[in-house]
Scaffold this motif. Structure first.
Motif, short mmCIF file in Angstrom:
data_model
loop_
_atom_site.label_atom_id
_atom_site.label_comp_id
_atom_site.label_asym_id
_atom_site.label_seq_id
_atom_site.Cartn_x
_atom_site.Cartn_y
_atom_site.Cartn_z
N LEU A 15 -4.56 -8.03 10.20
CA LEU A 15 -4.57 -6.68 9.63
C LEU A 15 -3.25 -5.96 9.92
O LEU A 15 -2.68 -5.33 9.03
N ALA A 16 -2.77 -6.08 11.14
CA ALA A 16 -1.51 -5.44 11.49
C ALA A 16 -0.35 -5.96 10.65
O ALA A 16 0.47 -5.18 10.14
N VAL A 17 -0.32 -7.27 10.45
CA VAL A 17 0.74 -7.88 9.64
C VAL A 17 0.63 -7.42 8.19
O VAL A 17 1.61 -7.04 7.56
N ARG A 18 -0.59 -7.46 7.66
CA ARG A 18 -0.77 -7.08 6.26
C ARG A 18 -0.46 -5.61 6.02
O ARG A 18 0.14 -5.26 5.00
N CYS A 19 -0.85 -4.76 6.94
CA CYS A 19 -0.54 -3.33 6.79
C CYS A 19 0.97 -3.12 6.77
O CYS A 19 1.48 -2.35 5.96
N LYS A 20 1.66 -3.81 7.66
CA LYS A 20 3.11 -3.65 7.74
C LYS A 20 3.81 -4.25 6.52
O LYS A 20 4.70 -3.64 5.94
N ALA A 21 3.39 -5.44 6.13
CA ALA A 21 4.07 -6.15 5.03
C ALA A 21 3.66 -5.67 3.65
O ALA A 21 4.49 -5.60 2.74
N LEU A 22 2.38 -5.33 3.49
CA LEU A 22 1.85 -5.04 2.16
C LEU A 22 1.43 -3.58 1.97
O LEU A 22 1.32 -3.12 0.84
N GLY A 23 1.13 -2.90 3.07
CA GLY A 23 0.67 -1.53 2.99
C GLY A 23 -0.84 -1.42 3.15
O GLY A 23 -1.57 -2.40 2.98
N GLU A 24 -1.27 -0.22 3.49
CA GLU A 24 -2.70 0.06 3.75
C GLU A 24 -3.57 -0.10 2.51
O GLU A 24 -4.76 -0.37 2.63
N GLU A 25 -3.02 0.09 1.33
CA GLU A 25 -3.83 0.10 0.11
C GLU A 25 -3.78 -1.21 -0.67
O GLU A 25 -4.30 -1.28 -1.78
N HIS A 26 -3.21 -2.24 -0.11
CA HIS A 26 -3.14 -3.53 -0.80
C HIS A 26 -4.49 -4.25 -0.71
O HIS A 26 -5.20 -4.14 0.30
N LYS A 27 -4.82 -4.97 -1.74
CA LYS A 27 -6.09 -5.70 -1.79
C LYS A 27 -6.28 -6.61 -0.59
O LYS A 27 -7.37 -6.66 -0.01
N SER A 28 -5.26 -7.30 -0.17
CA SER A 28 -5.38 -8.20 0.98
C SER A 28 -5.70 -7.45 2.27
O SER A 28 -6.43 -7.98 3.13
N THR A 29 -5.20 -6.26 2.41
CA THR A 29 -5.53 -5.43 3.56
C THR A 29 -7.01 -5.06 3.52
O THR A 29 -7.71 -5.13 4.53
N GLY A 30 -7.49 -4.71 2.35
CA GLY A 30 -8.91 -4.42 2.18
C GLY A 30 -9.78 -5.62 2.48
O GLY A 30 -10.85 -5.49 3.09
N ASP A 31 -9.33 -6.80 2.08
CA ASP A 31 -10.08 -8.02 2.36
C ASP A 31 -10.22 -8.25 3.86
O ASP A 31 -11.27 -8.69 4.34
N THR A 32 -9.16 -7.94 4.60
CA THR A 32 -9.22 -8.12 6.05
C THR A 32 -10.19 -7.13 6.68
O THR A 32 -10.97 -7.50 7.57
N HIS A 33 -10.19 -5.88 6.22
CA HIS A 33 -11.18 -4.91 6.71
C HIS A 33 -12.60 -5.43 6.43
O HIS A 33 -13.48 -5.31 7.28
N TYR A 34 -12.80 -5.99 5.26
CA TYR A 34 -14.10 -6.53 4.88
C TYR A 34 -14.52 -7.66 5.82
O TYR A 34 -15.66 -7.71 6.29
#
Length: 91
Positions: A15-34
């Motif tokens: 999640l930390a990597v995806r937030c930094k690389a892709l942003g909080e609103e990217h689909k992959s970030t949402g997938d990790t929260h899920y």
């Protein structure tokens, strides 16, 4: 195998990597929260599961839209958690 804490740690790093690389609103970030929510749900840590599902829902609504199957799956899983808690009106 029930190694939930290890899984949560790995998801936290992802999640930390995806937030930094892709942003909080990217689909992959949402997938990790899920996925984090699923780990909490399996442990019956329902409030934490709902919090993570809520984050996933916000992202998925923005990234995919209200009618997308992944958005619907998030709502469905939130309802299951509410049901597990006896919170039938919210489910």
């Amino acid at each position: 195998q029930g190694r939930y804490e290890e899984a949560l740690e790995a998801y936290g790093r992802a999640l930390a990597v995806r937030c930094k690389a892709l942003g909080e609103e990217h689909k992959s970030t949402g997938d990790t929260h899920y996925n984090i929510a699923i780990m909490y749900k399996k442990q019956e840590r329902y409030e934490e599961a709902l919090e993570s599902y809520g984050r996933a829902l916000v992202v998925r609504r923005k990234a995919l839209g209200e009618e997308h199957p992944q958005t619907a799956a998030t709502l469905n899983n939130m309802a299951i958690v509410y049901d597990s808690q006896g919170r039938y009106e919210e489910a």
